[in-house]
Scaffold this active site. Structure first.
Site, short mmCIF file in Angstrom:
data_model
loop_
_atom_site.label_atom_id
_atom_site.label_comp_id
_atom_site.label_asym_id
_atom_site.label_seq_id
_atom_site.Cartn_x
_atom_site.Cartn_y
_atom_site.Cartn_z
N GLY A 59 85.07 127.75 116.08
CA GLY A 59 84.62 126.41 116.46
C GLY A 59 85.84 125.54 116.64
O GLY A 59 86.28 125.22 117.75
N ARG A 60 86.47 125.20 115.49
CA ARG A 60 87.57 124.25 115.46
C ARG A 60 88.71 124.60 116.42
O ARG A 60 89.25 123.73 117.07
CB ARG A 60 88.11 124.20 114.03
CG ARG A 60 89.06 123.07 113.78
CD ARG A 60 89.72 123.20 112.39
NE ARG A 60 88.80 123.51 111.32
CZ ARG A 60 88.31 122.61 110.45
NH1 ARG A 60 88.65 121.35 110.56
NH2 ARG A 60 87.49 122.99 109.50
N GLU B 40 83.28 133.84 115.86
CA GLU B 40 82.56 132.56 115.94
C GLU B 40 83.51 131.38 115.76
O GLU B 40 83.35 130.57 114.84
CB GLU B 40 81.50 132.49 114.81
CG GLU B 40 80.48 133.60 114.82
CD GLU B 40 79.64 133.62 113.53
OE1 GLU B 40 79.99 132.93 112.55
OE2 GLU B 40 78.64 134.33 113.53
N ARG C 173 85.88 112.86 108.43
CA ARG C 173 86.74 113.89 107.81
C ARG C 173 87.78 113.31 106.83
O ARG C 173 87.96 113.86 105.75
CB ARG C 173 87.43 114.75 108.88
CG ARG C 173 86.45 115.46 109.82
CD ARG C 173 87.11 116.53 110.68
NE ARG C 173 87.52 117.66 109.88
CZ ARG C 173 88.76 117.87 109.49
NH1 ARG C 173 89.73 117.06 109.87
NH2 ARG C 173 89.06 118.89 108.73
N TYR D 45 87.02 114.84 103.25
CA TYR D 45 87.88 115.95 102.82
C TYR D 45 89.32 115.50 102.58
O TYR D 45 90.19 116.35 102.37
CB TYR D 45 87.94 117.04 103.88
CG TYR D 45 86.62 117.47 104.46
CD1 TYR D 45 85.71 118.21 103.70
CD2 TYR D 45 86.28 117.16 105.77
CE1 TYR D 45 84.50 118.61 104.23
CE2 TYR D 45 85.07 117.56 106.31
CZ TYR D 45 84.19 118.28 105.54
OH TYR D 45 83.00 118.67 106.07
N CYS E 224 81.65 98.84 104.75
CA CYS E 224 81.81 98.15 103.47
C CYS E 224 81.95 99.09 102.29
O CYS E 224 81.12 99.08 101.37
CB CYS E 224 80.63 97.21 103.26
SG CYS E 224 80.59 96.03 104.60
N GLU E 225 82.94 99.95 102.32
CA GLU E 225 83.33 100.68 101.12
C GLU E 225 84.78 101.12 101.26
O GLU E 225 85.26 101.35 102.38
CB GLU E 225 82.40 101.86 100.82
CG GLU E 225 82.18 102.85 101.93
CD GLU E 225 81.22 103.95 101.46
OE1 GLU E 225 81.67 104.79 100.67
OE2 GLU E 225 80.06 103.95 101.88
#
Ligand code: LLP
Length: 421
Positions: free
Chosen positions: A277-278, A275, A314, A318, A346-347
């Site tokens: 994905g990346r 399986e 991301r 992470y 705004c952070e």
């Protein structure tokens, strides 16, 4: 390898110049290369041949229906984790018998959807789920083919938020209890046990954790067969990592991974599923953004882009690294400078990179985030009422918008003001 290269000093996606897409679509946008997606899918099918196998693309990494159609037409299966993803796979023309359903919280409604629409197998993750699936299948008068996802208690040595194979993680059943759970599955009506499933995490950069997990699955296969179960399919999950920087990373290649699978499980005579994905989608996509301002701060310069954490989360989520390159290639030996690369949200968490050395840039210039095809667009949101970022697919010298940027009217019309307000 990917198909995003400079030609005559201009970054291209295959044969299409990125500024041409930007002129038509506006920034920010994601762009995917059909040739890269195709190549990466084939790397896996070649690595697993001649084993009987199915490469099930993990839709969660990149779920645009056009991309799913491209991969589905090549023969790929799909790994889905929700009724929504199941619908995407079917909308892309993928037949049910090439769709596997993973996830710890499948609802009865999702089970019904897949059982009536067609499914290759459910990867069951708990006893309550097993019993619910049995009830739903019996109520529909059908049989649900299943594997049970085992948790092998292996350290995938990856980011803690994407490690899934340790006993403290929510995934799968403890491998030590497998005999008991398989015995219950065999007794339940509406359930047909066909195999074993395992997935230990994502962005793995070593083969050793896979090896530990697959050896445990091979042992379990022998034990369950001895206990009378007809184990004929092994779903070995996804997780093979990709290089995020051009320089120093060299994660194992799909050929090495395929060789490992053959070494650990091929003597069992099972059909193998994986399986990924990346590895298929990650380096098949860029996020392209424009520079709004260059702001001189206290001891640092901020590169303020029109892409933000809502478009590519991301780095904020992470601490992930994405290479950021100018779309117009800087001449050789031209100077660079450190930038804090940020978005307009705004952070302070809306920071893509700190003190990143990049060629000198100015307002209106375009930049591209590399390796953004996986877990980019799918994790985007409309935080700060920033329209969901559009997606573009390139094949050769053609490109098409495969998801439009919504208009502000569309966004506002989704909200309703109650009559009593
Ligand atoms: N199979 C299962 C059951 C999974 O949970 C996953 C990923 C995959 C396959 C595909 O793994 P891959 O080959 O893509 O590594 N949002 C995070 C990644 C989350 C991965 C979740 N599960 C990120 O941006 O790094």
């Amino acid at each position: 390898m990917d198909h995003f290269l400079y030609r005559n000093g201009i970054l291209h996606a295959e044969d299409v110049a990125i500024p041409d897409i930007a002129a038509q679509v506006g920034t920010p946008f994601y762009v995917y290369s059909a040739a890269t997606l195709t190549r990466h899918y084939h790397l896996f099918t070649e690595a697993l041949s001649p084993l009987p196998h199915l490469v099930c693309f993990a839709i969660k990494s990149l779920s645009n229906v056009a991309v799913l159609k491209l991969l589905g037409d090549l023969g790929a299966g799909m790994d889905v984790v929700s009724g929504g993803e199941y619908r995407r796979a079917r909308a892309a023309g993928v037949p049910g018998d090439r769709i596997v359903f993973s996830g710890v919280g499948k609802t009865r409604e999702e089970m019904r959807l897949a059982l009536t629409g067609g499914i290759r197998q459910f990867n069951v993750e708990s006893e309550p789920e097993l019993r619910a699936l049995s009830e739903v299948a019996v109520s529909l008068g059908v049989t649900a083919p299943i594997t049970i996802r085992v948790n092998p208690d292996v350290d995938a040595r990856t980011h803690e938020k994407i490690a899934t194979g340790k006993k403290e993680n929510k995934f799968g059943i403890p491998i030590a209890r497998a005999s008991e759970v398989y015995a219950e599955a065999a007794r339940l009506p509406g359930i047909e046990v066909i195999g074993i499933d395992v997935h230990i995490g994502s962005q793995l950069t070593e083969l050793e954790p896979f090896e530990q997990a697959y050896l445990k699955v091979a042992d379990l296969t022998r034990r369950l067969r001895a206990e009378g179960h007809d184990i004929r399919r092994l779903d070995l999950g996804g997780g093979l990592g990709i290089p995020y920087t051009r320089s120093n990373e060299a994660p194992p290649l799909p050929t090495d991974y395929g060789a490992l699978i053959k070494r650990t499980v091929s003597d069992l005579g099972c059909e193998v599923e994986i399986e990924p994905g990346r590895l298929i989608s990650g380096n098949a996509g860029l996020l392209v953004a424009g520079v709004i301002y260059v702001k001189n701060g206290e001891g640092r310069d901020f590169l303020i882009l029109d892409a933000a954490m809502n478009d590519l989360v991301r780095p904020s989520m992470y601490g992930a690294h994405h290479d950021i390159v100018p779309v117009l290639e800087p001449p050789a030996a031209s100077p660079t400078q450190p930038y804090d690369v940020v978005g307009p949200v705004c952070e302070t968490g809306d920071t893509f990179a700190k003190a990143r050395e990049i060629a000198l840039l100015a307002e209106g210039d375009l930049v591209a985030f590399r390796s953004a095809g996986a877990y980019g667009a799918v994790m985007a949101s409309e935080y700060n009422t920033r329209p969901l970022v559009p997606e573009v697919l390139v094949r050769g010298d053609q490109f098409a918008v495969i998801r439009e940027r919504p208009s502000f009217d569309e966004i506002l019309n989704r909200d309703t003001i109650p009559a009593w307000l």
